[in-house]
Design a protein around this motif. Structure first.
Motif, PDB file in Angstrom:
ATOM      1  N   TYR A  94       0.840  -1.193   0.000  1.00 13.02           N
ATOM      2  CA  TYR A  94       0.000   0.000   0.000  1.00 13.02           C
ATOM      3  C   TYR A  94       0.879   1.249   0.000  1.00 13.02           C
ATOM      4  CZ  TYR A  94      -4.229  -2.692   0.706  1.00 13.02           C
ATOM      5  OH  TYR A  94      -5.286  -3.552   0.526  1.00 13.02           O
ATOM      6  N   TYR A  95       0.544   2.168  -0.903  1.00 18.73           N
ATOM      7  CA  TYR A  95       1.307   3.395  -1.073  1.00 18.73           C
ATOM      8  C   TYR A  95       0.408   4.608  -0.843  1.00 18.73           C
ATOM      9  CZ  TYR A  95       4.557   0.402  -3.680  1.00 18.73           C
ATOM     10  OH  TYR A  95       5.419  -0.588  -4.054  1.00 18.73           O
ATOM     11  N   CYS A  96       0.955   5.625  -0.198  1.00 19.29           N
ATOM     12  CA  CYS A  96       0.253   6.904  -0.146  1.00 19.29           C
ATOM     13  C   CYS A  96       0.900   7.844  -1.149  1.00 19.29           C
ATOM     14  CB  CYS A  96       0.260   7.509   1.255  1.00 19.29           C
ATOM     15  SG  CYS A  96       1.865   8.043   1.859  1.00 19.29           S
ATOM     16  N   ALA A  97       0.121   8.819  -1.575  1.00  7.72           N
ATOM     17  CA  ALA A  97       0.591   9.751  -2.596  1.00  7.72           C
ATOM     18  C   ALA A  97      -0.007  11.124  -2.347  1.00  7.72           C
ATOM     19  CB  ALA A  97       0.202   9.244  -3.981  1.00  7.72           C
ATOM     20  N   ALA A  98       0.711  12.137  -2.768  1.00  2.00           N
ATOM     21  CA  ALA A  98       0.259  13.519  -2.605  1.00  2.00           C
ATOM     22  C   ALA A  98       0.299  14.235  -3.946  1.00  2.00           C
ATOM     23  CB  ALA A  98       1.139  14.256  -1.603  1.00  2.00           C
ATOM     24  N   ARG A  99      -0.715  15.021  -4.163  1.00  2.00           N
ATOM     25  CA  ARG A  99      -0.779  15.799  -5.398  1.00  2.00           C
ATOM     26  C   ARG A  99      -0.457  17.253  -5.077  1.00  2.00           C
ATOM     27  NH1 ARG A  99      -2.750  16.433 -10.550  1.00  2.00           N
ATOM     28  NH2 ARG A  99      -3.850  18.387 -10.953  1.00  2.00           N
ATOM     29  N   MET A 100       0.475  17.827  -5.802  1.00  2.00           N
ATOM     30  CA  MET A 100       0.882  19.216  -5.594  1.00  2.00           C
ATOM     31  C   MET A 100       0.363  20.147  -6.676  1.00  2.00           C
ATOM     32  SD  MET A 100       2.396  18.254  -2.994  1.00  2.00           S
ATOM     33  CE  MET A 100       2.824  19.882  -2.459  1.00  2.00           C
ATOM     34  N   THR A 101       0.052  19.581  -7.823  1.00  2.00           N
ATOM     35  CA  THR A 101      -0.310  20.390  -8.980  1.00  2.00           C
ATOM     36  C   THR A 101      -1.732  20.910  -8.838  1.00  2.00           C
ATOM     37  OG1 THR A 101       1.084  18.911 -10.277  1.00  2.00           O
ATOM     38  CG2 THR A 101      -0.371  20.393 -11.483  1.00  2.00           C
ATOM     39  N   ARG A 102      -1.957  22.150  -9.241  1.00  2.00           N
ATOM     40  CA  ARG A 102      -3.301  22.721  -9.221  1.00  2.00           C
ATOM     41  C   ARG A 102      -4.074  22.279 -10.452  1.00  2.00           C
ATOM     42  NH1 ARG A 102      -4.129  27.045  -5.754  1.00  2.00           N
ATOM     43  NH2 ARG A 102      -2.276  27.740  -4.617  1.00  2.00           N
ATOM     44  N   ASP A 114       2.218  13.592  -7.295  1.00  2.00           N
ATOM     45  CA  ASP A 114       3.586  14.051  -7.464  1.00  2.00           C
ATOM     46  C   ASP A 114       4.572  13.422  -6.486  1.00  2.00           C
ATOM     47  OD1 ASP A 114       1.677  16.837  -7.833  1.00  2.00           O
ATOM     48  OD2 ASP A 114       2.982  16.219  -9.482  1.00  2.00           O
ATOM     49  N   TYR A 115       4.111  13.038  -5.323  1.00  2.00           N
ATOM     50  CA  TYR A 115       4.976  12.423  -4.321  1.00  2.00           C
ATOM     51  C   TYR A 115       4.391  11.088  -3.892  1.00  2.00           C
ATOM     52  CZ  TYR A 115       7.335  16.913  -3.858  1.00  2.00           C
ATOM     53  OH  TYR A 115       8.041  18.058  -4.106  1.00  2.00           O
ATOM     54  N   TRP A 116       5.284  10.145  -3.647  1.00  2.00           N
ATOM     55  CA  TRP A 116       4.880   8.800  -3.257  1.00  2.00           C
ATOM     56  C   TRP A 116       5.715   8.333  -2.073  1.00  2.00           C
ATOM     57  CZ3 TRP A 116       0.998   5.940  -5.548  1.00  2.00           C
ATOM     58  CH2 TRP A 116       0.458   6.480  -6.721  1.00  2.00           C
ATOM     59  N   GLY A 117       5.100   7.527  -1.240  1.00  2.00           N
ATOM     60  CA  GLY A 117       5.837   6.857  -0.185  1.00  2.00           C
ATOM     61  C   GLY A 117       6.478   5.588  -0.697  1.00  2.00           C
ATOM     62  N   GLN A 118       7.173   4.900   0.201  1.00  2.00           N
ATOM     63  CA  GLN A 118       7.898   3.690  -0.193  1.00  2.00           C
ATOM     64  C   GLN A 118       7.025   2.439  -0.102  1.00  2.00           C
ATOM     65  OE1 GLN A 118       7.898   4.890   2.812  1.00  2.00           O
ATOM     66  NE2 GLN A 118       7.574   3.061   4.065  1.00  2.00           N
ATOM     67  N   GLY A 119       5.875   2.573   0.517  1.00  2.00           N
ATOM     68  CA  GLY A 119       4.940   1.458   0.595  1.00  2.00           C
ATOM     69  C   GLY A 119       5.047   0.665   1.882  1.00  2.00           C
TER      70      GLY A 119
END
Length: 126
Positions: A94-102, A114-119
């Motif tokens: 399971y991975y978390c992710a963050a979006r930075m782009t508008r 745009d950003y991802w964890g290592q899982g």
């Protein structure tokens, strides 16, 4: 350096519950939508859940709807995935992710983040 770090994975029996956490560091993500994805062995990474910046809007894959709940604590720069009634088919990293782009985007597409964890590994036995 921006980092997303997942934790809380484990080995469980079917029917059990588990809560995953994703802690962000390096910058605040309190204004950004975030999501959870998962990837089973030999398969593509697929969407699990999405949450908007303040937690007021959530969206789930049909396969987890009613069993999983995504939440966030912006004061802790952390999002969570509460997983109930786990099934063997939930086994995945399971991975978390963050979006930075508008702008508008499709929350279920991994390409918009745009950003991802290592899982973190979740294994559910029958």
């Amino acid at each position: 350096q921006v980092q997303l770090v997942e934790s809380g994975g484990g080995f469980l029996q079917a029917g059990a519950s588990l809560r995953l956490s994703c802690a962000a560091s390096g910058r605040t993500f309190s204004s950004n939508p975030m999501g959870w994805f998962r990837q089973a062995p030999g398969k593509e990474r697929v969407f699990v859940a999405h949450i908007n910046w303040d937690g007021g809007d959530t969206y789930y894959a049909d396969s987890v709807k009613g069993r999983f709940t995504i939440a966030r604590d912006n004061a802790k720069n952390t999002i969570y995935l509460q997983m109930n009634s786990l099934k063997p088919e939930d086994t995945a990293v399971y991975y978390c992710a963050a979006r930075m782009t508008r702008g508008s985007y499709l929350p279920s597409s991994p390409r918009v983040y745009d950003y991802w964890g290592q899982g973190t590994q979740v294994t559910v036995s029958s």
